[in-house]
Write a protein that holds these residues in place. Structure first.
Motif, PDB file in Angstrom:
ATOM      1  N   LYS A   1       0.838  -1.214   0.000  1.00  0.00           N
ATOM      2  CA  LYS A   1       0.000   0.000   0.000  1.00  0.00           C
ATOM      3  C   LYS A   1       0.864   1.251   0.000  1.00  0.00           C
ATOM      4  N   GLU A   2       1.931   1.217   0.797  1.00  0.00           N
ATOM      5  CA  GLU A   2       2.790   2.394   0.929  1.00  0.00           C
ATOM      6  C   GLU A   2       3.514   2.664  -0.399  1.00  0.00           C
ATOM      7  N   PHE A   3       3.907   1.576  -1.079  1.00  0.00           N
ATOM      8  CA  PHE A   3       4.566   1.747  -2.383  1.00  0.00           C
ATOM      9  C   PHE A   3       3.590   2.422  -3.354  1.00  0.00           C
ATOM     10  N   ALA A   4       2.341   1.909  -3.378  1.00  0.00           N
ATOM     11  CA  ALA A   4       1.344   2.483  -4.295  1.00  0.00           C
ATOM     12  C   ALA A   4       1.113   3.960  -3.978  1.00  0.00           C
ATOM     13  N   GLN A   5       1.045   4.293  -2.693  1.00  0.00           N
ATOM     14  CA  GLN A   5       0.823   5.685  -2.305  1.00  0.00           C
ATOM     15  C   GLN A   5       2.000   6.565  -2.747  1.00  0.00           C
ATOM     16  N   ALA A   6       3.217   6.007  -2.677  1.00  0.00           N
ATOM     17  CA  ALA A   6       4.403   6.768  -3.108  1.00  0.00           C
ATOM     18  C   ALA A   6       4.318   7.065  -4.608  1.00  0.00           C
ATOM     19  N   VAL A   7       3.791   6.109  -5.393  1.00  0.00           N
ATOM     20  CA  VAL A   7       3.632   6.354  -6.836  1.00  0.00           C
ATOM     21  C   VAL A   7       2.592   7.457  -7.037  1.00  0.00           C
ATOM     22  N   VAL A   8       1.479   7.374  -6.299  1.00  0.00           N
ATOM     23  CA  VAL A   8       0.412   8.380  -6.427  1.00  0.00           C
ATOM     24  C   VAL A   8       0.975   9.774  -6.132  1.00  0.00           C
ATOM     25  N   GLU A   9       1.811   9.866  -5.086  1.00  0.00           N
ATOM     26  CA  GLU A   9       2.371  11.177  -4.709  1.00  0.00           C
ATOM     27  C   GLU A   9       3.292  11.747  -5.785  1.00  0.00           C
ATOM     28  N   ARG A  10       3.802  10.899  -6.662  1.00  0.00           N
ATOM     29  CA  ARG A  10       4.725  11.373  -7.697  1.00  0.00           C
ATOM     30  C   ARG A  10       4.045  11.536  -9.060  1.00  0.00           C
ATOM     31  N   LEU A  11       2.747  11.377  -9.120  1.00  0.00           N
ATOM     32  CA  LEU A  11       2.048  11.575 -10.402  1.00  0.00           C
ATOM     33  C   LEU A  11       2.302  12.997 -10.878  1.00  0.00           C
ATOM     34  N   GLY A  12       2.716  13.143 -12.126  1.00  0.00           N
ATOM     35  CA  GLY A  12       3.047  14.479 -12.642  1.00  0.00           C
ATOM     36  C   GLY A  12       4.545  14.763 -12.618  1.00  0.00           C
ATOM     37  N   GLN A  13       5.317  13.901 -11.905  1.00  0.00           N
ATOM     38  CA  GLN A  13       6.778  14.104 -11.881  1.00  0.00           C
ATOM     39  C   GLN A  13       7.454  13.209 -12.914  1.00  0.00           C
ATOM     40  N   LEU A  14       8.668  13.617 -13.307  1.00  0.00           N
ATOM     41  CA  LEU A  14       9.440  12.826 -14.271  1.00  0.00           C
ATOM     42  C   LEU A  14      10.649  12.222 -13.571  1.00  0.00           C
ATOM     43  N   PRO A  15      11.150  11.085 -14.078  1.00  0.00           N
ATOM     44  CA  PRO A  15      12.409  10.569 -13.526  1.00  0.00           C
ATOM     45  C   PRO A  15      13.557  11.520 -13.861  1.00  0.00           C
TER      46      PRO A  15
END
Ligand code: NAD
Length: 482
Positions: free
Chosen positions: A328-342
């Motif tokens: 769950k925490e991994f998924a939330q970390a992805v959600v928090e980075r939506l809109g960011q680029l590597p």
């Protein structure tokens, strides 16, 4: 903006519900225009007595939405249960299994920092047709089916995929030095269809050395197309050496429907602990978004995932000795980075250039009907008592007037006439009869008469294989020693 796209979703077994919830959370937060329809398949359905693991309502949903996001399924062992994955692929005609295997150096440990291979595996034929028999107490056998239309479709798909995704090379791997008719046909069609794509480099490897090369220097490969069994093995191998089987997604594409999943299974020992990596299923879901034309959302999610990895947020399977987070925490970390680029890894962009959906390739060549002539028959006998020599003498006397006995083989090795006493034999004998009047002169009636004489002499035939000439060419293999 068109309305939401209905998709069929099965959460699956084991870690399936956790990684599906995580994946759908990311998709919804990213603004995917989808409307999931949940179906129940797998373990519960099997254990309720349905040996196919899937009920009528589920088929109805799948055939209507034509898009399936599937969590991993536990196939109970033994008991006549059919693999639901294999059934779904075959019933829905999902002939192309696409498995991108990419390394994310230096963030995910791998010996192959520059790996970016796409395995395209034929998904319906080969030994996975699942046609198996026990023929005698000693012998079991499986049919390996490689058809011309099936092969044309997968090879064409591989070249179309390479063109759509600007890939420079397509490699084919087979074992056609041994299986000259089945794998030989796959290789031949690769050469035929490859000639229609002069802009793409082509090469063929024998599977054993090819697989060794893939494990050793995967950066030399780009798109790799293979028959079903080899492709299954190669794609797990490629995913694992890229970083983890927990990372790779898989698209199963047909001309009418498509199914998206992770390449790994239901990992039951990890279930219910919030530890599984949702990335494989998420990568499958990104391929699904591309398939339904939601390029922007697919791009946003993929880049956010890359950024999450770069930021050092890992599940246990890729963390190795580093700190790790739960599903769950991994998924939330992805959600928090939506809109960011590597920042280091190359960003993806599915919105650029031409359509990222590979063109349908249902068309297969129309060829003139070949001239078929019956040349003879292989009669398989169950025999425990007679030696090769005794069996040979007996069958020579039974062969006429229509046939002559050409040879007897045991496990593919000629044992009569002129066999060697050292050759190990089992109770399963192949007896080859050819028409006495010359090539292509046998008939079905002749075969029935021959079988009658064999039965009359107290021998038990267990299987027949007709021998044909196609346009005058022998269309069956010779035996070792023949
Ligand atoms: P598996 O892929 O489920 O798991 C093997 C090991 O890999 C696990 O024990 C775990 O350590 C690791 N692993 C796999 N996925 C992971 C993830 N997302 N995160 C972290 N670690 C992960 O293989 P298995 O144990 O051989 O098979 C279990 C069941 O899954 C069997 O019933 C099998 O038939 C089924 N299966 C289903 C599919 C599918 O649904 N497409 C594919 C393969 C296997």
């Amino acid at each position: 903006m068109p309305g939401k796209v209905p998709i069929t979703v099965a959460k699956g077994d084991g870690i399936g519900p956790e990684i599906m919830d995580a994946t759908l959370h990311i998709l919804m937060e990213a603004g995917a225009e989808i409307e999931p329809e949940f179906i129940e398949i797998g373990e519960k359905v099997y254990l309720a007595g349905n040996t196919s693991g899937i009920g009528e309502e589920a088929w109805e949903s799948l055939r209507r939405t034509k898009v399936f996001l599937k969590g991993p399924i536990t196939t109970p062992q033994g008991g006549g249960y059919k693999s639901l994955n294999v059934t779904t692929r075959k019933v829905l005609g999902l002939y192309a299994n696409v498995r991108p295997c990419v390394s994310y150096h230096p963030f995910i440990p791998t010996k192959h920092p520059n790996m970016n291979v796409v395995i395209i595996r034929e998904n319906e034929e080969d030994t996975y047709a699942g046609i198996e028999y026990q023929q005698t107490p000693d012998m079991t056998s499986a049919l390996k089916l490689i058809s011309r239309p099936g092969t044309e479709k997968i090879i064409r798909y591989a070249f179309e995929y390479a063109r759509t995704y600007n890939r420079r090379k397509v490699t084919c791997m087979t074992k056609d030095n041994i299986m000259k008719m089945t794998d030989g046909l796959f290789h031949k069609i690769f050469d035929e269809i490859g000639a229609e794509y002069p802009d793409i480099e082509k090469e063929h490897w024998i599977i054993d050395i090819g697989m060794a090369k893939l494990a050793d220097t995967p950066e030399q490969f780009d798109v790799v197309v293979m028959p079903n069994l080899y492709g299954d093995i190669a794609s797990d191998l490629a995913a694992q050496i890229a970083g983890s089987v927990g990372l790779a997604g898989s698209a199963n594409i047909g001309d009418h429907c498509a199914m998206f999943e992770a390449i790994h299974g239901s990992a039951p020992r990890r279930a219910g602990q919030n530890v599984a990596n949702p990335s494989g299923l998420l990568h499958g879901a990104i391929m699904m978004l591309v398939h339904i034309g939601q390029y922007e959302v697919a791009t946003r999610i993929h880049n956010a995932w890359l950024r999450t990895i770069e930021d050092g947020i890992y599940t246990y399977d890729i963390a190795k000795d580093r700190p790790w987070v739960g599903t769950k925490e991994f998924a939330q970390a992805v959600v928090e980075r939506l809109g960011q680029l590597p920042q280091t890894l190359p960003p993806v962009d599915y919105t650029k250039g031409k359509d990222r959906k590979v063109a349908p390739v249902a068309r297969v060549s129309v060829r003139p009907e070949p001239k078929r002539e019956l040349d003879g028959v292989d009669v398989f006998l169950y025999n425990k008592t007679l030696s090769a020599e005794e069996l040979g003498k007996k069958l020579e006397a039974l062969a006429g007037p229509e046939f002559k006995l050409v040879m007897i083989s045991n496990r593919g090795v000629k044992v009569y006439p002129g066999g060697y006493p050292e050759t190990f034999t089992v109770d399963h004998w192949r007896c080859r009869f050819e028409g006495i009047k010359g090539p292509g002169t046998a008939s079905h009636q002749d075969i029935r008469a021959l079988l009658g004489r064999i039965e009359g002499a107290g021998l038990e035939w267990i299987k027949l294989e007709n021998l044909y000439l196609f346009d005058g060419q022998r269309a069956y293999s010779l035996d070792q020693g023949q």
